[in-house]
Design a protein around this motif. Structure first.
Motif, short mmCIF file in Angstrom:
data_model
loop_
_atom_site.label_atom_id
_atom_site.label_comp_id
_atom_site.label_asym_id
_atom_site.label_seq_id
_atom_site.Cartn_x
_atom_site.Cartn_y
_atom_site.Cartn_z
N ASP A 1 -52.89 -83.48 -30.92
CA ASP A 1 -54.12 -83.41 -31.72
C ASP A 1 -54.00 -82.29 -32.77
OD1 ASP A 1 -56.66 -83.72 -32.66
OD2 ASP A 1 -57.66 -83.36 -30.75
N PRO A 2 -53.20 -82.53 -33.80
CA PRO A 2 -52.96 -81.46 -34.79
C PRO A 2 -54.21 -81.07 -35.58
CG PRO A 2 -51.95 -83.52 -35.50
CD PRO A 2 -52.47 -83.74 -34.12
N THR A 3 -55.08 -82.03 -35.83
CA THR A 3 -56.29 -81.73 -36.60
C THR A 3 -57.18 -80.74 -35.85
OG1 THR A 3 -56.20 -83.98 -37.47
CG2 THR A 3 -58.23 -82.77 -37.83
N TYR A 4 -57.37 -80.99 -34.58
CA TYR A 4 -58.21 -80.12 -33.75
C TYR A 4 -57.63 -78.71 -33.70
CZ TYR A 4 -60.92 -78.50 -29.73
OH TYR A 4 -61.73 -77.78 -28.90
N HIS A 5 -56.33 -78.62 -33.47
CA HIS A 5 -55.70 -77.30 -33.36
C HIS A 5 -55.66 -76.57 -34.69
CE1 HIS A 5 -54.57 -77.18 -29.14
NE2 HIS A 5 -54.45 -78.50 -29.23
N GLN A 6 -55.54 -77.32 -35.77
CA GLN A 6 -55.59 -76.68 -37.09
C GLN A 6 -56.98 -76.09 -37.33
OE1 GLN A 6 -52.91 -76.21 -39.16
NE2 GLN A 6 -54.34 -74.81 -40.17
N ALA A 7 -58.01 -76.83 -36.93
CA ALA A 7 -59.38 -76.33 -37.08
C ALA A 7 -59.58 -75.09 -36.21
CB ALA A 7 -60.38 -77.41 -36.72
N LEU A 8 -58.99 -75.10 -35.02
CA LEU A 8 -59.07 -73.90 -34.14
C LEU A 8 -58.41 -72.70 -34.82
CD1 LEU A 8 -58.29 -75.08 -30.49
CD2 LEU A 8 -60.36 -73.97 -31.29
N GLU A 9 -57.21 -72.91 -35.34
CA GLU A 9 -56.48 -71.81 -35.99
C GLU A 9 -57.21 -71.29 -37.22
OE1 GLU A 9 -52.45 -73.03 -36.72
OE2 GLU A 9 -52.06 -73.36 -34.58
N ASP A 10 -57.84 -72.21 -37.96
CA ASP A 10 -58.56 -71.82 -39.17
C ASP A 10 -59.93 -71.21 -38.87
OD1 ASP A 10 -56.43 -72.81 -40.58
OD2 ASP A 10 -57.41 -74.72 -41.11
N GLY A 11 -60.41 -71.40 -37.64
CA GLY A 11 -61.73 -70.90 -37.28
C GLY A 11 -62.84 -71.72 -37.92
N ASP A 12 -62.56 -72.99 -38.14
CA ASP A 12 -63.52 -73.89 -38.79
C ASP A 12 -64.46 -74.47 -37.74
OD1 ASP A 12 -64.90 -75.66 -40.33
OD2 ASP A 12 -63.13 -76.67 -41.16
N ASP A 13 -65.55 -73.75 -37.49
CA ASP A 13 -66.51 -74.16 -36.45
C ASP A 13 -67.18 -75.49 -36.79
OD1 ASP A 13 -65.96 -71.86 -35.03
OD2 ASP A 13 -67.61 -70.73 -35.94
N HIS A 14 -67.46 -75.71 -38.04
CA HIS A 14 -68.12 -76.95 -38.44
C HIS A 14 -67.23 -78.17 -38.14
CE1 HIS A 14 -70.77 -79.68 -40.53
NE2 HIS A 14 -69.74 -80.11 -41.27
N ALA A 15 -65.94 -78.07 -38.50
CA ALA A 15 -65.01 -79.17 -38.24
C ALA A 15 -64.86 -79.39 -36.73
CB ALA A 15 -63.66 -78.89 -38.87
N LEU A 16 -64.79 -78.32 -35.96
CA LEU A 16 -64.68 -78.44 -34.50
C LEU A 16 -65.92 -79.13 -33.93
CD1 LEU A 16 -63.18 -74.95 -33.61
CD2 LEU A 16 -62.03 -77.17 -33.40
N TYR A 17 -67.08 -78.74 -34.43
CA TYR A 17 -68.33 -79.34 -33.97
C TYR A 17 -68.35 -80.84 -34.28
CZ TYR A 17 -73.28 -80.50 -33.70
OH TYR A 17 -74.47 -81.11 -33.39
N GLU A 18 -67.95 -81.20 -35.49
CA GLU A 18 -67.96 -82.60 -35.88
C GLU A 18 -66.96 -83.42 -35.05
OE1 GLU A 18 -70.07 -84.21 -37.83
OE2 GLU A 18 -71.14 -82.32 -38.16
N MET A 19 -65.78 -82.83 -34.77
CA MET A 19 -64.79 -83.54 -33.94
C MET A 19 -65.31 -83.75 -32.53
SD MET A 19 -61.00 -82.19 -34.91
CE MET A 19 -61.19 -80.83 -36.02
#
Length: 95
Positions: free
Chosen positions: A70-88
């Motif tokens: 799940d590269p998208t999820y982990h990239q959002a984790l690394e970037d600290g993108d809370d909005h993207a994590l919430y949407e996923m």
């Protein structure tokens, strides 16, 4: 009473010392056993370190597998993108 204990311990020590010196093979066997015990303790410490290192490697590999799955999820984790994590999480039904 204390004197009796010290005399008994002294007699025991003298008896053991006498037996070891009387039978040199016994003394050599005890020395060999002690050396082997020391070797086993050293091997045990080495094995413990290797097991700990393997545990760290397994955790690292597990994280890498997670990133591959799940590269998208982990990239959002690394970037600290809370909005993207919430949407996923919302899209996956976790929320």
């Amino acid at each position: 009473m204390d004197l009796l204990i010290w005399v008994s311990l002294g007699a025991l020590f003298i008896g053991v010392w006498h037996e070891i010196n009387r039978f040199p093979a016994t003394g050599k066997s005890i020395v060999k056993l002690q050396e082997r015990l020391d070797e086993l303790e050293s091997e045990n410490l080495d094995l413990r370190e290797k097991v700990e290192n393997l545990g760290d490697e397994v955790l690292s590999l597990s994280n890498e597998i997670g990133k591959i799955k799940d590269p998208t999820y982990h990239q959002a984790l690394e970037d600290g993108d809370d909005h993207a994590l919430y949407e996923m999480d919302k899209a996956r039904g976790n929320i």
